[in-house]
Motif scaffolding. Structure first.
Motif, PDB file in Angstrom:
ATOM      1  N   GLU A  81      20.229   8.404 -35.035  1.00 42.94           N
ATOM      2  CA  GLU A  81      19.943   8.666 -33.721  1.00 42.94           C
ATOM      3  C   GLU A  81      18.551   8.686 -33.545  1.00 42.94           C
ATOM      4  N   GLN A 122      16.630   6.315 -30.717  1.00 44.29           N
ATOM      5  CA  GLN A 122      15.824   6.708 -29.462  1.00 44.29           C
ATOM      6  C   GLN A 122      14.415   6.435 -29.524  1.00 44.29           C
ATOM      7  N   LEU A 172      17.315  16.088 -31.626  1.00 43.22           N
ATOM      8  CA  LEU A 172      17.809  15.087 -32.516  1.00 43.22           C
ATOM      9  C   LEU A 172      17.082  15.130 -33.792  1.00 43.22           C
ATOM     10  N   SER A 222      12.809  16.077 -24.246  1.00 46.00           N
ATOM     11  CA  SER A 222      13.526  17.145 -24.550  1.00 46.00           C
ATOM     12  C   SER A 222      14.975  16.733 -25.349  1.00 46.00           C
ATOM     13  N   ARG A 223      15.103  15.379 -25.093  1.00 45.72           N
ATOM     14  CA  ARG A 223      16.092  14.858 -25.799  1.00 45.72           C
ATOM     15  C   ARG A 223      15.784  14.611 -27.420  1.00 45.72           C
ATOM     16  N   ALA A 275      11.823  14.396 -20.021  1.00 43.19           N
ATOM     17  CA  ALA A 275      13.147  14.165 -20.395  1.00 43.19           C
ATOM     18  C   ALA A 275      13.220  13.432 -21.670  1.00 43.19           C
ATOM     19  N   VAL A 276      12.418  12.697 -22.013  1.00 42.73           N
ATOM     20  CA  VAL A 276      12.716  12.009 -23.423  1.00 42.73           C
ATOM     21  C   VAL A 276      12.263  12.976 -24.262  1.00 42.73           C
TER      22      VAL A 276
END
Length: 287
Positions: A73, A77, A53, A48-49, A45-46
């Protein structure tokens, strides 16, 4: 080495996002010491984000300088990731591996995407420096987060190590264990004064049985605490005065003449009971 982007990194990240994500995750999972389904799901999940970015920052900012606003950004993160991993018990290297392990799959895709060899060398060098910056930033944020956790834990330990106990109506006890420094004295004083306000106690027993040594500084801290309690309307009794501590206090010339001192907490408690008007009687069982 130039920090100006050529667009290759942003293009690779956008065009081959799924393949890159799989290769990146396989590389990270192969290096993970702790393997469980929840950790893998969270990692995916991390990651994929993170990829979109980085792609957006590389395309928008036209620079690989992570201190520019375009990379804000991405930095945020990584800071959040570092703070989370501090709480989860990861090491700085395990955390930075999140970034460093992205190099290999990205370089492989760049080799397939860039035809010009000189341009490939320049781009690979620039992208490698970018990931080095991001990895070092992750370690820096991890260190900051860990220092904050340590400071918070130290404060909590200070508060836990200075309990104020109500022994009787109008009688409080403050058992001290360990070294009494300036920071702890402040916590001791605040806790004691707050308890005096809450209970309206008129006597406070400060027991130093667990304090290993008493020097001039410790004695001054004790006197400050006694003075603060008196300003709140409570007298203090210092208990736990062992022979060696008594000799040290005399040798240092510390004036405790206006403070009641006792050898044990039990002796101090008896004095406190008498001061508040309580009577102590002893009963004997019939033989």
């Amino acid at each position: 080495m130039s920090t100006t982007t050529t667009g290759h990194l942003a293009n690779v990240l956008k065009t081959h996002e799924n393949a890159l994500l799989d290769g990146w995750l396989n590389g990270m999972l192969s290096r993970m010491v702790r393997r469980d389904k929840n950790a893998e799901t969270e990692l995916r999940a991390v990651a994929s984000r993170f990829l979109p970015l980085v792609a957006a920052a590389a395309a928008k900012g036209n620079s690989y300088d992570i201190d520019t606003p375009a990379w804000s950004e991405v930095r945020q993160q990584l800071a959040d990731l570092s703070a989370t991993r501090v709480r989860q018990g990861y090491t700085p290297i395990e955390t930075a591996t999140f970034v460093f392990s992205l190099k290999e799959p990205v370089f492989a895709l760049l080799r397939d995407s860039v035809d010009d060899s000189r341009e490939l060398v320049d781009e690979t060098s620039s992208v490698g420096a970018l990931f080095d910056q991001l990895g070092l930033y992750t370690i820096e944020e991890f260190t900051k987060s860990r220092e904050q956790v340590i400071m918070r834990q130290q404060q909590e330990l200070l508060e836990l190590s200075t309990p104020v106990v109500q022994l009787w109506r109008d009688v409080l006890a403050l058992p001290l264990i360990g070294t009494l420094d300036s920071a702890r004295t402040q916590v001791v004083m605040e806790n004691l004064l707050q308890k005096i306000i809450e209970t309206g106690a008129s006597i406070a027993i400060i027991d130093i049985t667990g304090v290993p040594t008493v020097d001039t500084l410790v004695a001054q801290h004790l006197l400050k605490t006694v003075a603060a309690a008196r300003l709140m309307g409570a007298d203090c009794i210092i208990s736990g005065i062992r022979p060696q501590i008594a000799q040290t206090i005399v040798h240092l010339g510390v004036n405790l003449e206006d403070v009641i001192t006792k050898a044990s907490l039990a002796d101090a408690f008896l004095v406190a009971l008498k001061r508040v008007g309580a009577n102590v009687t002893y009963s004997q069982e019939l033989a």
